[in-house]
Enzyme design. Structure first.
Site, PDB file in Angstrom:
ATOM      1  N   ILE A   1      42.106  36.615  46.828  1.00 51.13           N
ATOM      2  CA  ILE A   1      42.685  36.742  45.481  1.00 51.13           C
ATOM      3  C   ILE A   1      42.901  38.231  45.237  1.00 51.13           C
ATOM      4  O   ILE A   1      41.996  39.042  45.486  1.00 51.13           O
ATOM      5  CB  ILE A   1      41.784  36.091  44.399  1.00 51.13           C
ATOM      6  CG1 ILE A   1      42.410  36.235  43.009  1.00 51.13           C
ATOM      7  CG2 ILE A   1      40.375  36.632  44.406  1.00 51.13           C
ATOM      8  CD1 ILE A   1      41.755  35.336  41.948  1.00 51.13           C
ATOM      9  N   ALA A   2      44.084  38.592  44.823  1.00 46.49           N
ATOM     10  CA  ALA A   2      44.357  40.018  44.619  1.00 46.49           C
ATOM     11  C   ALA A   2      45.538  40.207  43.676  1.00 46.49           C
ATOM     12  O   ALA A   2      46.456  39.392  43.625  1.00 46.49           O
ATOM     13  CB  ALA A   2      44.653  40.710  45.953  1.00 46.49           C
TER      14      ALA A   2
ATOM     15  N   GLU B   1      32.967  34.362  48.983  1.00 46.58           N
ATOM     16  CA  GLU B   1      32.186  35.541  49.344  1.00 46.58           C
ATOM     17  C   GLU B   1      32.829  36.753  48.686  1.00 46.58           C
ATOM     18  O   GLU B   1      34.051  36.821  48.569  1.00 46.58           O
ATOM     19  CB  GLU B   1      32.178  35.781  50.865  1.00 46.58           C
ATOM     20  CG  GLU B   1      31.271  34.853  51.632  1.00 46.58           C
ATOM     21  CD  GLU B   1      31.976  33.590  52.086  1.00 46.58           C
ATOM     22  OE1 GLU B   1      33.227  33.553  52.010  1.00 46.58           O
ATOM     23  OE2 GLU B   1      31.296  32.642  52.501  1.00 46.58           O
TER      24      GLU B   1
ATOM     25  N   ASN C   1      31.839  45.151  45.170  1.00 39.94           N
ATOM     26  CA  ASN C   1      33.067  44.828  44.423  1.00 39.94           C
ATOM     27  C   ASN C   1      32.735  44.335  43.008  1.00 39.94           C
ATOM     28  O   ASN C   1      32.799  43.140  42.700  1.00 39.94           O
ATOM     29  CB  ASN C   1      33.884  43.787  45.200  1.00 39.94           C
ATOM     30  CG  ASN C   1      35.299  43.652  44.670  1.00 39.94           C
ATOM     31  OD1 ASN C   1      35.609  44.133  43.571  1.00 39.94           O
ATOM     32  ND2 ASN C   1      36.159  42.996  45.441  1.00 39.94           N
TER      33      ASN C   1
ATOM     34  N   TYR D   1      34.368  36.659  38.466  1.00 36.34           N
ATOM     35  CA  TYR D   1      33.767  35.372  38.837  1.00 36.34           C
ATOM     36  C   TYR D   1      32.649  35.002  37.859  1.00 36.34           C
ATOM     37  O   TYR D   1      32.502  33.835  37.485  1.00 36.34           O
ATOM     38  CB  TYR D   1      33.235  35.419  40.276  1.00 36.34           C
ATOM     39  CG  TYR D   1      34.283  35.841  41.288  1.00 36.34           C
ATOM     40  CD1 TYR D   1      35.599  35.397  41.186  1.00 36.34           C
ATOM     41  CD2 TYR D   1      33.977  36.703  42.351  1.00 36.34           C
ATOM     42  CE1 TYR D   1      36.573  35.795  42.101  1.00 36.34           C
ATOM     43  CE2 TYR D   1      34.936  37.103  43.264  1.00 36.34           C
ATOM     44  CZ  TYR D   1      36.233  36.654  43.135  1.00 36.34           C
ATOM     45  OH  TYR D   1      37.188  37.047  44.029  1.00 36.34           O
TER      46      TYR D   1
HETATM   47  C1  LIG Z   1      39.525  41.404  41.362  1.00 36.25           C
HETATM   48  C2  LIG Z   1      40.961  41.498  40.831  1.00 36.25           C
HETATM   49  C3  LIG Z   1      41.783  40.353  41.433  1.00 36.25           C
HETATM   50  C4  LIG Z   1      40.947  41.391  39.299  1.00 36.25           C
HETATM   51  O1  LIG Z   1      42.282  41.363  38.862  1.00 36.25           O
HETATM   52  P1  LIG Z   1      42.743  41.884  37.400  1.00 36.25           P
HETATM   53  O2  LIG Z   1      44.090  41.347  37.170  1.00 36.25           O
HETATM   54  O3  LIG Z   1      42.560  43.355  37.299  1.00 36.25           O
HETATM   55  O4  LIG Z   1      41.647  41.187  36.487  1.00 36.25           O
HETATM   56  P2  LIG Z   1      41.864  40.664  34.986  1.00 36.25           P
HETATM   57  O5  LIG Z   1      42.620  41.667  34.201  1.00 36.25           O
HETATM   58  O6  LIG Z   1      42.395  39.284  35.042  1.00 36.25           O
HETATM   59  O7  LIG Z   1      40.360  40.635  34.458  1.00 36.25           O
HETATM   60  C5  LIG Z   1      39.664  39.427  34.274  1.00 36.25           C
HETATM   61  C6  LIG Z   1      38.183  39.697  34.200  1.00 36.25           C
HETATM   62  O8  LIG Z   1      37.743  40.287  35.433  1.00 36.25           O
HETATM   63  C7  LIG Z   1      36.740  41.284  35.153  1.00 36.25           C
HETATM   64  N1  LIG Z   1      37.269  42.591  35.542  1.00 36.25           N
HETATM   65  C8  LIG Z   1      38.502  42.853  36.027  1.00 36.25           C
HETATM   66  N2  LIG Z   1      38.599  44.162  36.337  1.00 36.25           N
HETATM   67  C9  LIG Z   1      37.408  44.724  36.034  1.00 36.25           C
HETATM   68  C10 LIG Z   1      36.886  46.045  36.161  1.00 36.25           C
HETATM   69  N3  LIG Z   1      37.634  47.049  36.651  1.00 36.25           N
HETATM   70  N4  LIG Z   1      35.598  46.261  35.793  1.00 36.25           N
HETATM   71  C11 LIG Z   1      34.833  45.261  35.321  1.00 36.25           C
HETATM   72  N5  LIG Z   1      35.285  43.971  35.164  1.00 36.25           N
HETATM   73  C12 LIG Z   1      36.552  43.722  35.543  1.00 36.25           C
HETATM   74  C13 LIG Z   1      36.467  41.202  33.664  1.00 36.25           C
HETATM   75  O9  LIG Z   1      35.456  40.218  33.469  1.00 36.25           O
HETATM   76  C14 LIG Z   1      37.789  40.671  33.136  1.00 36.25           C
HETATM   77  O10 LIG Z   1      37.654  39.976  31.929  1.00 36.25           O
HETATM   78  P3  LIG Z   1      37.819  40.751  30.514  1.00 36.25           P
HETATM   79  O11 LIG Z   1      39.218  41.279  30.512  1.00 36.25           O
HETATM   80  O12 LIG Z   1      37.574  39.678  29.502  1.00 36.25           O
HETATM   81  O13 LIG Z   1      36.811  41.857  30.531  1.00 36.25           O
HETATM   82  C15 LIG Z   1      41.590  42.886  41.205  1.00 36.25           C
HETATM   83  O14 LIG Z   1      40.690  43.909  40.816  1.00 36.25           O
HETATM   84  C16 LIG Z   1      41.928  43.069  42.679  1.00 36.25           C
HETATM   85  O15 LIG Z   1      42.999  42.650  43.128  1.00 36.25           O
HETATM   86  N6  LIG Z   1      41.025  43.714  43.440  1.00 36.25           N
HETATM   87  C17 LIG Z   1      41.293  43.987  44.855  1.00 36.25           C
HETATM   88  C18 LIG Z   1      41.190  42.734  45.679  1.00 36.25           C
HETATM   89  C19 LIG Z   1      39.817  42.103  45.554  1.00 36.25           C
HETATM   90  O16 LIG Z   1      38.797  42.783  45.585  1.00 36.25           O
HETATM   91  N7  LIG Z   1      39.796  40.771  45.459  1.00 36.25           N
HETATM   92  C20 LIG Z   1      38.565  40.012  45.365  1.00 36.25           C
HETATM   93  C21 LIG Z   1      38.061  39.660  46.692  1.00 36.25           C
HETATM   94  S1  LIG Z   1      36.532  38.748  46.633  1.00 36.25           S
END
Ligand SMILES: CC(C)(COP(=O)(O)OP(=O)(O)OC[C@H]1O[C@@H](n2cnc3c(N)ncnc32)[C@H](O)[C@@H]1OP(=O)(O)O)[C@@H](O)C(=O)NCCC(=O)NCCS
Length: 225
Positions: free
Chosen positions: A112-113, A146, A151, A158
């Site tokens: 997921i990204a 996992e 991270n 999650y």
């Molecule tokens: C993990 C990932 C998919 C989150 O995507 P995102 O679009 O930025 O996340 P969202 O804006 O939908 O945030 C949803 C929730 O995630 C959490 N979250 C997202 N980014 C966060 C950050 N930088 N710090 C803390 N919590 C965070 C919060 O709980 C947030 O809810 P809130 O807005 O009510 O606080 C993104 O950071 C990513 O692509 N990371 C790199 C790839 C990766 O690590 N994937 C997971 C592999 S296990």
């Protein structure tokens, strides 16, 4: 007044991943992960839709974009026919992706990204909800995954959906030997969790709409069917 709303909207579409999407997904994956899959792995996954579910997040915006074209050549240079201006950069409309395996009553999130410049808008959550909806539709009871111990953003996402750490896989990631937490969702069949999930989902779509973000699903099965 919400000034963002006055200068256009961002539309995002979640669609099934197709073979043609794999090169763009791989390019994005290399920006998001230090241990990307080879393209062949995605092609293999997409050939087995009975046990897999992969989606892409596409972006379309009518907001004014930053000027990226180089300046026009001036003076004598402008007369030289062989000097071509470089093509404008190709913009990938795929800005996110997610996938899972579904085996018996378990849905295992494999990836997921969201592209770095689109993070923090609820789109990672939109992708997770898309996976949950499909897991529920296929009558899975649990979602597991996992995640790197370092991270924190992903773990927070999650945990927002009720996942808890249930174990540790030592040195799970081959690129740097990092450990992985094994996380599990609550039972998708638990009525209390179904209610909580429904509320989180509703709040997400309200939040996206309030930001002028239109998020639609295209070509995906309806959750209730
Ligand atoms: C993990 C990932 C998919 C989150 O995507 P995102 O679009 O930025 O996340 P969202 O804006 O939908 O945030 C949803 C929730 O995630 C959490 N979250 C997202 N980014 C966060 C950050 N930088 N710090 C803390 N919590 C965070 C919060 O709980 C947030 O809810 P809130 O807005 O009510 O606080 C993104 O950071 C990513 O692509 N990371 C790199 C790839 C990766 O690590 N994937 C997971 C592999 S296990």
């Amino acid at each position: 007044m919400d000034s963002e709303k006055t200068i256009g909207t961002d539309s995002y579409y979640v669609e099934p991943m197709r073979i043609d999407d794999v090169p763009a997904v791989s390019r994005l994956e290399r920006r998001c992960f230090t241990n990307p899959w080879p393209e062949s792995a995605y092609r293999r996954e997409l050939r087995n839709p009975a046990n897999n579910f992969y989606v892409v997040l596409r972006w379309r915006s009518d907001r004014p974009q930053a000027e990226t074209s180089p300046p026009e050549p001036r003076g004598r240079l402008a007369l030289l026919p062989l000097i071509r201006r470089p093509e404008p950069p190709v913009t990938d409309s795929i800005v996110g992706f997610a996938g899972m395996w579904i085996l018996y009553d378990e849905a295992h999130v494999t990836t997921i990204a969201v592209a770095p410049e689109h993070r923090g808008r609820g789109l990672g959550e939109l992708l997770l909800v898309t996976l949950f909806d499909e897991a529920i539709r296929r009558r899975a009871e649990w979602v597991t995954l996992e995640v790197r111990v370092s991270n924190a953003p992903a773990q927070a996402l999650y945990e927002k959906y009720g996942f808890t750490r249930q174990g540790l896989r030592k040195r799970y990631y081959s690129d740097n030997g990092e450990d992985a937490y094994i996380m599990w969702s609550p039972s998708l069949r638990d009525p209390a969790y179904q209610q909580r999930y429904g509320q989180l989902r509703e709040r997400l779509f309200e939040r996206l709409a309030a930001k002028g973000i239109t998020a639609e699903k295209h070509g995906l099965p309806h959750p209730g069917h």
